[in-house]
Design an enzyme around this catalytic site. Structure first.
Site, short mmCIF file in Angstrom:
data_model
loop_
_atom_site.label_atom_id
_atom_site.label_comp_id
_atom_site.label_asym_id
_atom_site.label_seq_id
_atom_site.Cartn_x
_atom_site.Cartn_y
_atom_site.Cartn_z
N LYS A 278 60.23 -19.69 -2.23
CA LYS A 278 59.91 -18.44 -1.74
C LYS A 278 59.75 -18.36 0.06
O LYS A 278 59.72 -19.20 0.50
CB LYS A 278 58.79 -17.75 -2.52
N TYR B 67 46.74 -15.79 30.84
CA TYR B 67 45.98 -14.64 30.80
C TYR B 67 44.60 -14.68 30.51
O TYR B 67 44.06 -15.42 29.95
CB TYR B 67 46.70 -13.96 29.56
#
Ligand SMILES: *Cc1c(COP(=O)(O)O)cnc(C)c1O
Length: 376
Positions: free
Chosen positions: A36, A267
């Protein structure tokens, strides 16, 4: 090396090796494979045919759409595989299941009745799996519906029940009491239903021992090299991973710079240098599935040396402190391992506060995927 700046290498031989390792301890009849979510992000159309060559004959996917794609991917093999759809039989989807030869995992009495009615209309028997909920409270027949089915199992007469299945909630923790409780409950329910093959084990379930094997198992993560027992013990002291590593994740160094002490990195200026440092800027970011939660936490490997990620992971880039390396050891153009050839996957998952399943399924579409063929 391909032109890509960041890539995953998927070793199909190792997937086959892992399938065979499970096969060597599996005491049941059918070792199916869970493919899956595009084989946990690794590419079902390539992974499933490799597993098929290793002997897998049954596959589990989540959605009808995944089932249809998988059927197409397996058609060139010329063999007939069983493809089970975990999400079940959606209203009005009977024709799609029949057209593509897919087996629904029937999750409710209503689904059982719809599939039986379809069989009636066609005058045939239709294949399926019956899913009983024994402790997940997620999918499968709930207690009251199981009781009703036990009282009147006539809807099953029209169905070719390939398995009665259930799913374990805590198999990744072998000492958890729920494992045994679910097992006992499952056996008790199965005894009261018409005889059919039984299936309860995922990867971790296979490792729990032969009591959990029954007729079919449905491993996923173990095939892809993740530690099936990552829920056990303390997160800092996980049990050894018995599976062979499959995935390698690499990014290219774009720039190397010397930075003065007291400067900050990235950042938010979340990492401040206490000493003069040498930094490498590498192609890999959260857009590639290298999660932002790995900021200031993960490691990378450069020619066998471990170096830390410093500062925030940004969308396309990550920064490493390579001061501990001999000078000229890491030049622009060199590739750095984030999931190394030796089992970096579980460690990365722990550092991100998640499980190997999530790391694999988040690996981004931008990453170049390179496959190493299985030699079978
Ligand atoms: C995903 C899934 C599996 C495979 O689980 P792993 O832990 O990856 O081995 C098996 N059965 C069901 C019902 C699943 O949803």
């Amino acid at each position: 090396m391909p032109k890509a700046d960041a890539l995953i290498t998927i070793d199909l031989g190792k997937i086959v090796e892992n399938y065979r390792q499970l096969l060597s301890i599996f005491r049941g009849k059918t070792l199916a494979a869970a493919v899956k979510a595009d084989a946990y992000g690794l590419g079902a159309s390539i992974v499933a045919p490799a597993l098929a060559r290793a002997g897998a004959e049954s596959f589990f996917v989540a959605s009808l759409e995944e089932g249809i794609s998988l059927r197409m991917a397996l058609t060139p093999t010329g063999r007939n595989f069983r493809i089970f759809i975990l999400n079940g039989l959606g209203p009005g989807s009977e024709k799609d299941f029949i057209d593509h030869g897919l087996c629904p995992v029937l999750n409710s009495l209503a689904q059982i009745r719809s599939w039986a009615a379809q069989a009636e209309r066609q005058g045939t028997s239709l294949p399926c799996t019956i899913h009983l909920d024994t402790g997940m409270a997620r999918l499968g027949l709930p207690d009251d519906e199981i009781e009703e089915l036990i009282k009147d199992a006539t809807p099953l007469n029209r169905l070719d029940v390939r398995a009665i299945m259930s799913h374990l909630a805590c198999a990744d923790d072998p000492d958890h009491a729920l494992n045994e409780a679910q097992l006992t409950h499952f056996k008790d329910l199965a005894r009261q239903l018409p005889p059919a093959p039984l299936s309860i084990a995922n990867s971790a379930g296979v490792l729990l021992g032969p009591h959990y094997h029954f007729d079919m198992a449905r491993p996923g993560i173990a095939l892809y090299g993740g530690n099936p027992l990552s829920g056990a013990a303390s997160p800092n002291n996980p049990p050894r991973n018995p599976m062979a590593p499959v995935v390698r994740l690499r990014g290219k160094i774009l720039q190397v710079r010397e930075v003065k002490a007291s400067k900050s990195v990235g950042y938010g200026a979340t990492h401040r240098l206490t000493d003069r440092a040498r930094l490498a800027t590498v192609v890999l970011g959260y857009a590639d599935g290298f999660m932002r939660s790995l900021s200031n936490r993960a490691n990378a490997w450069i020619r066998g040396h471990q170096v830390p990620v410093v500062g925030r992971v940004s969308m396309d880039l990550v920064t490493l402190d390579i001061s501990s390396l001999p000078e000229n050891h890491a030049q622009p153009g060199l590739f750095v391992d984030f999931i190394g050839p030796d089992d970096g996957l579980d460690q990365l998952a722990r550092q991100a506060g998640t499980i190997p399943y999530e790391i694999l399924t988040r690996l981004g579409a931008r990453l170049h995927r390179h496959y190493i063929a299985a030699k079978i």
